[in-house]
Design an enzyme around this catalytic site. Structure first.
Site, PDB file in Angstrom:
ATOM      1  N   ASP A  31      16.572  69.594  16.327  1.00 47.74           N
ATOM      2  CA  ASP A  31      16.709  70.621  15.472  1.00 47.74           C
ATOM      3  C   ASP A  31      15.414  70.258  14.365  1.00 47.74           C
ATOM      4  OD1 ASP A  31      18.872  71.870  16.658  1.00 47.74           O
ATOM      5  OD2 ASP A  31      20.170  70.799  15.644  1.00 47.74           O
TER       6      ASP A  31
ATOM      7  N   ARG B  84      23.955  61.318   2.529  1.00 48.75           N
ATOM      8  CA  ARG B  84      23.249  62.574   2.316  1.00 48.75           C
ATOM      9  C   ARG B  84      22.932  62.795   0.820  1.00 48.75           C
ATOM     10  NH1 ARG B  84      22.644  61.596   7.272  1.00 48.75           N
ATOM     11  NH2 ARG B  84      24.006  62.624   8.678  1.00 48.75           N
TER      12      ARG B  84
ATOM     13  N   ASP C 258      27.232  68.236   6.468  1.00 43.52           N
ATOM     14  CA  ASP C 258      26.117  67.976   6.208  1.00 43.52           C
ATOM     15  C   ASP C 258      25.468  69.045   5.203  1.00 43.52           C
ATOM     16  OD1 ASP C 258      26.517  65.177   6.564  1.00 43.52           O
ATOM     17  OD2 ASP C 258      25.160  65.333   8.398  1.00 43.52           O
TER      18      ASP C 258
ATOM     19  N   SER D 133      26.482  63.140  20.073  1.00 42.36           N
ATOM     20  CA  SER D 133      25.540  63.275  18.868  1.00 42.36           C
ATOM     21  C   SER D 133      25.756  62.150  18.071  1.00 42.36           C
ATOM     22  CB  SER D 133      25.930  64.624  18.131  1.00 42.36           C
ATOM     23  OG  SER D 133      25.329  64.784  16.816  1.00 42.36           O
TER      24      SER D 133
END
Length: 400
Positions: A16, A97, A126, A177
């Site tokens: 991505d 994050r 996220d 993932s």
């Protein structure tokens, strides 16, 4: 018409974020894409990731070494707050994050970018953590999320990238993932999407299978100074080394695995697997030391604060006013949380077997049932009468 002239993109080297580079340039008219890969102790070789960004069309590819800051300014405050989302998940991924968002905002200021971007999709947590954190740090900065808007399937995304020379890094043999940093790993997708399916041993990297753990227990002693871990087995260590060594020791005994169905902020339930050996044991040890050094009312009140604190971090509100207020409360409680905790590691369990502190509120003369007992037993009768008086009056009235 482009949404921005120059964009700083949070970059991991995955599908991505790699596809975001040509997509921003060719679909949204961005002139320059600067990528930022954050080194948070994930163990990856970041130079190939930096080079991949350049080959994918980035004008500049940055690497930020933020591991020490990650532990000191994000992990340690969370340990002081005993932060466990839904009383299980120690926020190992979520804590990264707000720091990545901070690095993006700083890079945007340094390079004169008018927007930042990330590769988050519309189903995860996220995207919220990035968007809200960036807005808190610089509300005038645009936030672009191509993967949230491009509407391409996984296969279409890979095909789009291949048009611009981006090879697919996904192996069919690995449908998972995975996100990793120094604090731990999160694993999802693939067979794990069925909550009934037992995780295969192959998904784990930081923790040993119970069958492979040592047949003898191992003891570790962790000392804290005002709620911050500072030594391991009597040796003073810097924050990164302490976490690194403790991960290895704890993981060797199969401690640190979490398999849970959690409630995401966006309203869906998600089956998640986590490995966070050091972080889980540090929270367990810290909480135990608080039981020795904090008064009962502070301890009990702090439990509610900890739950709220964990929700704020999970929900992307690290830089919110309420989080700052809770930080002040937590820091005040930590003034006397210093001492040593002894932990026994054996066959997937971490058991607190000893604790001591110069600030201990434990009084042997009051606790003992031996001859040294200094507790005034006669005072108990009056105390019980006063304590139970409301219940007594209620009962009398009830029975008329």
């Amino acid at each position: 018409m482009g949404r921005a002239e120059r964009v700083v993109l949070a970059y991991s080297g995955g599908v991505d974020t790699s596809v975001c580079i040509p997509y921003l340039k060719h679909e949204w008219g961005v002139k320059e894409v600067i990528t930022l890969a954050a080194d948070l102790g994930q163990g990856d070789e970041l130079e190939p990731i930096r080079e991949k960004a350049l080959k994918s069309g980035a004008e500049k590819s940055l690497i930020a070494d933020a591991t020490a800051e990650f532990v000191k300014d994000y992990a340690f405050p969370a340990i002081q707050a005993n932060a466990l989302y839904e009383n299980r998940y120690p926020l190992s991924t979520a804590l990264a994050r707000p720091l990545i968002a901070k690095l993006l905002v700083e890079a945007a200021a340094e390079y004169g970018a008018d927007a930042v971007a990330h590769g988050c999709t519309g189903k995860g947590n996220d995207q919220v953590r990035f968007d809200v954190s960036i807005a808190a740090l610089n509300p005038s900065l645009k936030v672009l999320a191509p993967a949230r808007e491009w509407g391409m399937s996984r296969e279409e995304t890979i095909a789009y990238g291949e048009r611009y020379g981006i090879p697919s890094p996904v192996k069919k043999s690995s449908p998972y993932s995975i996100d990793r940093n120094l604090l731990g790993r999160s694993i999802e997708a693939g067979p794990l999407e069925d909550p009934w399916t037992e995780p295969l041993e192959e998904i784990y990297a930081l923790t040993q299978a119970i069958a492979n753990t040592p047949n003898e227990p191992e003891y570790v002693e962790i000392s804290f100074d005002r709620g911050i871990p500072v030594t391991l087995n009597g040796t003073a260590l810097d924050p990164v080394t302490l976490i690194t060594q403790l991960n290895e020791v704890v993981g060797r005994h199969g401690v640190g695995r979490i398999d849970m169905v959690e409630n995401r902020l966006v309203g869906i339930k998600s089956r998640e697997i986590y490995e966070a050996p050091a972080l889980l044991v540090l929270i367990q040890a810290h909480r135990d030391l608080e039981s020795l050094t904090l008064t009962a009312d502070v301890t009990h009140y702090k439990r509610g604060i900890e739950e709220t604190y964990s929700q704020l971090v999970y929900n992307g509100l690290w830089y919110s006013p309420l989080k700052a207020a809770l930080d002040a409360f937590v820091q005040q409680t930590q003034e006397r949380v210093s001492g040593i905790v002894r932990v026994k590691l054996f066959k997937g369990t971490a058991t607190i077997v000893g604790r001591k502190s110069t600030n201990s509120l434990y009084s042997p003369d009051l606790a003992t049932y031996g001859a040294e007992d200094q507790f005034d037993h006669k005072a108990a009768e009056g105390f019980i009468y006063v304590w139970g008086l409301p219940t007594r009056v209620w009962s009398e009235k009830l029975r008329g």
